[in-house]
Write a protein that holds these residues in place. Structure first.
Motif, PDB file in Angstrom:
ATOM      1  N   SER A 161     -12.263  24.591  12.440  1.00  0.00           N
ATOM      2  CA  SER A 161     -13.330  25.313  10.276  1.00  0.00           C
ATOM      3  C   SER A 161     -14.248  26.193  10.638  1.00  0.00           C
ATOM      4  O   SER A 161     -14.579  26.332  11.968  1.00  0.00           O
ATOM      5  CB  SER A 161     -13.498  23.599  10.358  1.00  0.00           C
ATOM      6  OG  SER A 161     -14.515  23.062  12.229  1.00  0.00           O
TER       7      SER A 161
ATOM      8  N   ASP B 278     -17.572  17.879   4.515  1.00  0.00           N
ATOM      9  CA  ASP B 278     -16.721  18.564   3.716  1.00  0.00           C
ATOM     10  C   ASP B 278     -16.507  19.737   4.295  1.00  0.00           C
ATOM     11  O   ASP B 278     -16.111  21.026   3.538  1.00  0.00           O
ATOM     12  CB  ASP B 278     -18.113  18.858   2.913  1.00  0.00           C
ATOM     13  CG  ASP B 278     -18.013  17.610   1.907  1.00  0.00           C
ATOM     14  OD1 ASP B 278     -17.367  16.573   1.551  1.00  0.00           O
ATOM     15  OD2 ASP B 278     -19.486  17.147   1.727  1.00  0.00           O
ATOM     16  N   ARG B 279     -16.485  20.064   5.648  1.00  0.00           N
ATOM     17  CA  ARG B 279     -16.493  21.312   6.359  1.00  0.00           C
ATOM     18  C   ARG B 279     -15.140  21.926   5.694  1.00  0.00           C
ATOM     19  O   ARG B 279     -14.076  21.467   5.505  1.00  0.00           O
ATOM     20  CB  ARG B 279     -16.900  21.831   7.575  1.00  0.00           C
ATOM     21  CG  ARG B 279     -17.825  21.756   7.824  1.00  0.00           C
ATOM     22  CD  ARG B 279     -18.838  21.685   8.826  1.00  0.00           C
ATOM     23  NE  ARG B 279     -18.368  20.423  10.244  1.00  0.00           N
ATOM     24  CZ  ARG B 279     -17.458  21.195  11.345  1.00  0.00           C
ATOM     25  NH1 ARG B 279     -16.770  22.785  11.357  1.00  0.00           N
ATOM     26  NH2 ARG B 279     -16.871  20.132  12.180  1.00  0.00           N
ATOM     27  N   THR B 280     -14.763  23.123   5.194  1.00  0.00           N
ATOM     28  CA  THR B 280     -13.089  23.261   5.207  1.00  0.00           C
ATOM     29  C   THR B 280     -13.062  24.474   6.549  1.00  0.00           C
ATOM     30  O   THR B 280     -13.838  24.169   7.330  1.00  0.00           O
ATOM     31  CB  THR B 280     -13.709  25.454   4.207  1.00  0.00           C
ATOM     32  OG1 THR B 280     -14.312  26.340   4.988  1.00  0.00           O
ATOM     33  CG2 THR B 280     -14.315  24.086   3.027  1.00  0.00           C
TER      34      THR B 280
ATOM     35  N   ASN C 211     -12.350  16.604   5.231  1.00  0.00           N
ATOM     36  CA  ASN C 211     -11.643  17.856   4.294  1.00  0.00           C
ATOM     37  C   ASN C 211     -10.757  18.883   5.129  1.00  0.00           C
ATOM     38  O   ASN C 211     -10.138  19.392   4.859  1.00  0.00           O
ATOM     39  CB  ASN C 211     -13.027  18.595   3.264  1.00  0.00           C
ATOM     40  CG  ASN C 211     -11.626  19.900   2.829  1.00  0.00           C
ATOM     41  OD1 ASN C 211     -10.789  19.859   2.297  1.00  0.00           O
ATOM     42  ND2 ASN C 211     -12.021  21.241   2.994  1.00  0.00           N
ATOM     43  N   ARG C 212     -11.308  19.118   6.379  1.00  0.00           N
ATOM     44  CA  ARG C 212     -10.843  19.705   7.383  1.00  0.00           C
ATOM     45  C   ARG C 212      -8.988  19.292   8.455  1.00  0.00           C
ATOM     46  O   ARG C 212      -8.682  19.836   8.607  1.00  0.00           O
ATOM     47  CB  ARG C 212     -11.415  20.286   9.181  1.00  0.00           C
ATOM     48  CG  ARG C 212     -12.582  18.823   9.525  1.00  0.00           C
ATOM     49  CD  ARG C 212     -13.924  20.339  10.330  1.00  0.00           C
ATOM     50  NE  ARG C 212     -14.391  18.644  10.842  1.00  0.00           N
ATOM     51  CZ  ARG C 212     -14.683  18.328  11.214  1.00  0.00           C
ATOM     52  NH1 ARG C 212     -15.604  17.952   9.402  1.00  0.00           N
ATOM     53  NH2 ARG C 212     -15.501  17.377  11.637  1.00  0.00           N
TER      54      ARG C 212
ATOM     55  N   HIS D  39      -6.782  18.590   5.086  1.00  0.00           N
ATOM     56  CA  HIS D  39      -6.081  20.432   5.042  1.00  0.00           C
ATOM     57  C   HIS D  39      -5.056  20.334   5.902  1.00  0.00           C
ATOM     58  O   HIS D  39      -4.356  21.262   5.434  1.00  0.00           O
ATOM     59  CB  HIS D  39      -7.004  21.218   4.814  1.00  0.00           C
ATOM     60  CG  HIS D  39      -6.677  22.716   4.072  1.00  0.00           C
ATOM     61  ND1 HIS D  39      -8.453  23.216   4.211  1.00  0.00           N
ATOM     62  CD2 HIS D  39      -5.268  23.798   4.003  1.00  0.00           C
ATOM     63  CE1 HIS D  39      -6.720  24.827   3.781  1.00  0.00           C
ATOM     64  NE2 HIS D  39      -5.921  24.953   3.691  1.00  0.00           N
TER      65      HIS D  39
END
Length: 161
Positions: free
Chosen positions: A12, A22-24, A56-57, A60
């Protein structure tokens, strides 16, 4: 027999000042997740159920794997308890799985992932890296009684590069 497919979220990004949940993913993480997912797609049974952390990570990473496994993403069960770094929430989530499920796949975080793999599998790992996948089989008919499983597959991104 019960089969647990356990995956640590992909690498991430810390680039943006956002809440941890919320980290991508970094580009490297996206590539590594595709690499591992494509590699295991023909080596595992399609999961009956997939659980993912709310982060999120993890979601995804889960989306990348579900595409490669032809598993409908809308069937993924998103669980707050999977947003766990120590392992107790992850273990509780796994052990509460319906016994009609024979193959469960989970997407979560370290140190919980490494702790669960080392506690329940037959091989020890210093660290399950990002995008790392480990498959453990248990000779039981109930998730509540899993214990002393056999590690039957380990795929880490570095194994494929």
């Amino acid at each position: 027999m019960k089969t647990l497919l356990i995956v640590r979220h992909a690498k991430s990004s810390w680039e943006y000042p956002v809440d941890d949940k919320d980290r991508t993913l970094k580009l490297r993480g996206i590539k590594d997740a595709h690499l591992v997912a494509n590699h295991i797609a023909d080596k595992i049974n399609t999961p009956d159920v997939i659980y993912s952390s709310i982060a999120n990570r993890a979601l995804h990473t889960c989306a990348i794997f579900t595409r490669c496994l032809n598993y409908p993403f809308e069937k993924v069960v998103i669980k707050e308890s999977m947003y766990d770094f120590g392992g107790s929430g992850l273990v509780e989530t796994i052990k509460s799985c319906d016994d009609a499920v024979d193959t469960l796949m989970v997407f979560g975080h370290n140190h919980a992932i490494t702790a669960v793999v080392n506690t329940y599998g037959s091989k020890l790992f210093d660290n399950v890296p990002t995008s790392g996948a480990v498959v453990i089989q248990f000779e039981t008919d109930s998730w509540k009684t899993i214990n002393d499983g056999s590690t039957i597959l380990k795929v880490f991104p570095k194994d494929l590069k």
